[in-house]
Write a protein that holds these residues in place. Sequence first.
Motif, mmCIF file in Angstrom:
data_model
loop_
_atom_site.group_PDB
_atom_site.id
_atom_site.type_symbol
_atom_site.label_atom_id
_atom_site.label_comp_id
_atom_site.label_asym_id
_atom_site.label_seq_id
_atom_site.Cartn_x
_atom_site.Cartn_y
_atom_site.Cartn_z
ATOM 1 N N ILE A 13 3.306 35.162 -40.649
ATOM 2 C CA ILE A 13 4.226 34.304 -41.380
ATOM 3 C C ILE A 13 5.645 34.826 -41.203
ATOM 4 C CG2 ILE A 13 4.863 33.413 -43.652
ATOM 5 C CD1 ILE A 13 1.942 33.744 -44.461
ATOM 6 N N LYS A 14 6.511 33.955 -40.767
ATOM 7 C CA LYS A 14 7.906 34.344 -40.569
ATOM 8 C C LYS A 14 8.639 34.280 -41.903
ATOM 9 C CE LYS A 14 11.963 33.357 -37.769
ATOM 10 N NZ LYS A 14 12.556 32.471 -36.756
ATOM 11 N N GLU A 15 9.220 35.394 -42.293
ATOM 12 C CA GLU A 15 9.924 35.447 -43.568
ATOM 13 C C GLU A 15 11.400 35.127 -43.391
ATOM 14 O OE1 GLU A 15 9.094 39.319 -45.132
ATOM 15 O OE2 GLU A 15 7.218 38.649 -46.055
ATOM 16 N N SER A 16 11.996 34.575 -44.453
ATOM 17 C CA SER A 16 13.416 34.233 -44.451
ATOM 18 C C SER A 16 14.037 34.706 -45.757
ATOM 19 C CB SER A 16 13.603 32.710 -44.292
ATOM 20 O OG SER A 16 12.973 32.246 -43.119
ATOM 21 N N ILE A 17 15.350 34.662 -45.802
ATOM 22 C CA ILE A 17 16.089 35.028 -47.011
ATOM 23 C C ILE A 17 16.365 33.748 -47.809
ATOM 24 C CG2 ILE A 17 18.160 36.111 -47.947
ATOM 25 C CD1 ILE A 17 16.416 38.070 -46.517
ATOM 26 N N PHE A 18 15.990 33.764 -49.096
ATOM 27 C CA PHE A 18 16.211 32.613 -49.982
ATOM 28 C C PHE A 18 17.150 33.015 -51.120
ATOM 29 C CE2 PHE A 18 12.249 31.679 -47.889
ATOM 30 C CZ PHE A 18 12.276 30.306 -47.684
ATOM 31 N N ALA A 19 18.170 32.190 -51.342
ATOM 32 C CA ALA A 19 19.042 32.380 -52.510
ATOM 33 C C ALA A 19 18.463 31.558 -53.656
ATOM 34 C CB ALA A 19 20.457 31.929 -52.179
ATOM 35 N N TRP A 20 18.307 32.178 -54.823
ATOM 36 C CA TRP A 20 17.684 31.477 -55.947
ATOM 37 C C TRP A 20 18.554 31.573 -57.194
ATOM 38 C CZ3 TRP A 20 16.913 34.593 -60.115
ATOM 39 C CH2 TRP A 20 16.801 35.962 -59.888
ATOM 40 N N GLU A 21 18.305 30.647 -58.095
ATOM 41 C CA GLU A 21 18.987 30.630 -59.385
ATOM 42 C C GLU A 21 17.990 30.205 -60.439
ATOM 43 O OE1 GLU A 21 22.452 27.982 -61.513
ATOM 44 O OE2 GLU A 21 22.819 28.653 -59.443
ATOM 45 N N GLY A 22 18.075 30.786 -61.606
ATOM 46 C CA GLY A 22 17.134 30.456 -62.675
ATOM 47 C C GLY A 22 17.558 31.052 -63.999
ATOM 48 N N ARG A 23 16.633 31.023 -64.978
ATOM 49 C CA ARG A 23 16.886 31.573 -66.308
ATOM 50 C C ARG A 23 15.800 32.588 -66.641
ATOM 51 N NH1 ARG A 23 20.642 28.716 -69.253
ATOM 52 N NH2 ARG A 23 21.294 26.715 -68.357
ATOM 53 N N ASP A 24 16.237 33.692 -67.255
ATOM 54 C CA ASP A 24 15.253 34.695 -67.646
ATOM 55 C C ASP A 24 14.657 34.349 -69.015
ATOM 56 O OD1 ASP A 24 17.223 35.283 -69.466
ATOM 57 O OD2 ASP A 24 17.782 37.208 -68.570
ATOM 58 N N LYS A 25 13.900 35.263 -69.607
ATOM 59 C CA LYS A 25 13.193 34.992 -70.869
ATOM 60 C C LYS A 25 14.151 34.744 -72.024
ATOM 61 C CE LYS A 25 9.150 37.681 -69.513
ATOM 62 N NZ LYS A 25 8.305 38.870 -69.805
ATOM 63 N N THR A 26 15.373 35.279 -71.921
ATOM 64 C CA THR A 26 16.353 35.084 -72.997
ATOM 65 C C THR A 26 17.204 33.836 -72.773
ATOM 66 O OG1 THR A 26 18.020 36.434 -71.867
ATOM 67 C CG2 THR A 26 16.478 37.572 -73.348
ATOM 68 N N GLY A 27 16.972 33.121 -71.693
ATOM 69 C CA GLY A 27 17.739 31.927 -71.395
ATOM 70 C C GLY A 27 19.002 32.178 -70.599
ATOM 71 N N LYS A 28 19.241 33.443 -70.211
ATOM 72 C CA LYS A 28 20.436 33.802 -69.453
ATOM 73 C C LYS A 28 20.281 33.378 -67.995
ATOM 74 C CE LYS A 28 23.244 37.798 -68.140
ATOM 75 N NZ LYS A 28 23.343 39.270 -68.203
ATOM 76 N N ILE A 29 21.357 32.816 -67.431
ATOM 77 C CA ILE A 29 21.332 32.393 -66.020
ATOM 78 C C ILE A 29 21.384 33.628 -65.119
ATOM 79 C CG2 ILE A 29 22.560 31.125 -64.215
ATOM 80 C CD1 ILE A 29 23.543 29.199 -66.331
ATOM 81 N N VAL A 30 20.446 33.711 -64.205
ATOM 82 C CA VAL A 30 20.389 34.829 -63.264
ATOM 83 C C VAL A 30 20.327 34.271 -61.850
ATOM 84 C CG1 VAL A 30 19.365 36.550 -64.807
ATOM 85 C CG2 VAL A 30 17.871 34.943 -63.614
ATOM 86 N N ARG A 31 20.876 35.050 -60.921
ATOM 87 C CA ARG A 31 20.871 34.649 -59.511
ATOM 88 C C ARG A 31 20.486 35.839 -58.654
ATOM 89 N NH1 ARG A 31 25.586 32.636 -61.683
ATOM 90 N NH2 ARG A 31 25.794 30.352 -61.714
ATOM 91 N N GLY A 32 20.039 35.541 -57.434
ATOM 92 C CA GLY A 32 19.703 36.622 -56.528
ATOM 93 C C GLY A 32 19.207 36.102 -55.195
#
Length: 409
Positions: A13-32
């Motif tokens: 399986i060829k892997e790639s880099i994905f940029a993601w955005e979401g919310r953690d358990k406290t509702g804070k916006i996190v990115r990575g």
Amino acid sequence: MATARDSKKPAEIKESIFAWEGRDKTGKIVRGELRAGGESVVNVTLRRQGITVTKVKKKTFRSSKRITEKDIALFTRQLATMMKAGVPLLQSFDIVARGHANPSVSKLVNDIRNDVETGTSLNHAFRKFPLYFDSLFCNLVAAGEQAGILEDLLERLATYKEKTIAIKGKIKSAMFYPIAVMAVAFIVTAVIMIWVVPAFKEVFKNFGADLPWMTLMVIAISDFFVKFWYVIFGGIGGGLYLFFQAWRRSPTVQRRMDRLLLRLPIFGEVIRKATIARWTRTLATMFAAGVPLVESLDSVGGASGNIVYADATRQIQTEVSTGTSLTVSMQNSNVFPNMVTQMVSIGEESGSLDNMLGKVADFYEEEVNDAVASLSSLIEPMIMAILGVLIGGLVVAMYLPIFKLGSVV
């Protein structure tokens, strides 16, 4: 019993880099960013970490811009600075990857980060990219990891690379100007020979008098240019290409050219000083990092940038490994000035060899700077004089018949 289906290996399986955005358990916006085989893998991985994903996008890297030595030096400096500031290693990689203007560097940094994140040591992660990180770089990083002084070694590496790039730039700038001017002079001369002189030749046909020998010679050269211009330009272009390919690939040609460069009347001394500066700077950096002398010499010869000094380094390494002092070995090689061997002797006797080698490198780097400044002021009038004689001679040769006709009239 294994079936044919069982014996088949699963597709890689060829892997790639994905940029993601979401919310953690406290509702804070996190990115990575995450390296994975697909968006579904990213979603599953982040869900296990308690993150509700709102956006996932595959990152594309345009690799048209190549990675230069300056990029690696800047990356090393940034990594050393952040680690000294207490930023964790993986976070330092993230900051460098996001902030770099060259997408190719960002991809390289992300690849190294992912290797380190899976448990690979930093020096082994660097060794997977020998095109950008040579053995000297990896050996120093390994020494820093073992001694627990990685940030100090990275800072030394950054300084070493910056000084090496600076001295290479000085040599290139010293040689670029005369080469560029001579190339332009050849093009201008070719244009005069192919288009201007034939126009004068047509005018001279109606003179009805003998032309001066200088004019006849220029016209004969012009006829040759007009008739064989494609052979001249093709031969020069092809010859230069084959020459530089042989210089790059053939050790014999490299050795002969490196010896010739060191013997050049004006540039030879500058090249020798620059080579000694790189040689001593490399050995000082390796020795200060705690790398044993014999092992340090493995990387020093190649870093000098000259096969003559690479051969001398191998001879020095052989003698040092049998118990001969570094000073005597360097004297036996006959490629180092007395001042260098005397400084090395003092360093060996006082136990501060790395410090003395660093002082020698500083001295010769200053010598190169002064020599390049002197060369610029010396070469410019010489080139102007050569161009004046060349172009002026062509102009005089074309106007001599006109002057002769005017005197007759």
